[in-house]
Write a protein that holds these residues in place. Structure first.
Motif: not given
Ligand code: SF4
Length: 134
Positions: A79-106
């Motif tokens: 389920d989490v992998m299905r959430v990650l699959d369509p993502i296309r990062v366009d921001q300058p994210l680096g180590r430790g930055d949150v891409l998805i908070a509380d993914v799927l409420g898990l």
């Protein structure tokens, strides 16, 4: 019935024999008590971590590594992998930055584990190339 499993808690990888009888779980083959905790969790609520990658919009840095901040139920991995699959990062994210908070409420965040994209975009800005060009 005796189940066999490998304890993945530490690099020893003990081969465990696990028997559940009348609600009691018996574990042998473990070199330490953590093997019992692992086998019990595997029988009752198996948990796993996820380390993966997500795509970016930048062809020079096409993917960046990510992981979850805490273990999630094993049966929710896809389920989490299905959430990650369509993502296309366009921001300058680096180590430790949150891409998805509380993914799927898990109760686990998906965070970035590398500075490769952040450094690449900072370098582009220094060169006056802009950060949103693909
Ligand atoms: S039982 Fe203990 S020693 Fe063996 S793999 Fe698990 S944690 Fe490591």
């Amino acid at each position: 019935m005796i189940k066999e499993m490998i304890c993945i808690t530490c690099p020893n990888g003990c081969a465990l024999q696990v028997e559940e009888k009348d609600g009691a779980i018996t574990v042998t083959g473990n070199k330490c008590p953590r093997g019992v905790a692992f086998a019990t969790a595997e029988l009752t609520h198996p948990m796993r971590t996820i380390c993966s990658t997500v795509r970016t919009i930048y062809k020079e840095v096409p993917v960046i590594p990510v992981r979850v901040t805490t273990e999630i139920p094993k049966q929710r991995i896809f389920d989490v992998m299905r959430v990650l699959d369509p993502i296309r990062v366009d921001q300058p994210l680096g180590r430790g930055d949150v891409l998805i908070a509380d993914v799927l409420g898990l109760g686990a965040d998906v965070i970035v584990t590398s500075n490769v994209l952040k450094e690449y975009l900072a370098d582009r800005i220094l060169k006056g190339e802009g950060k949103h060009e693909q």
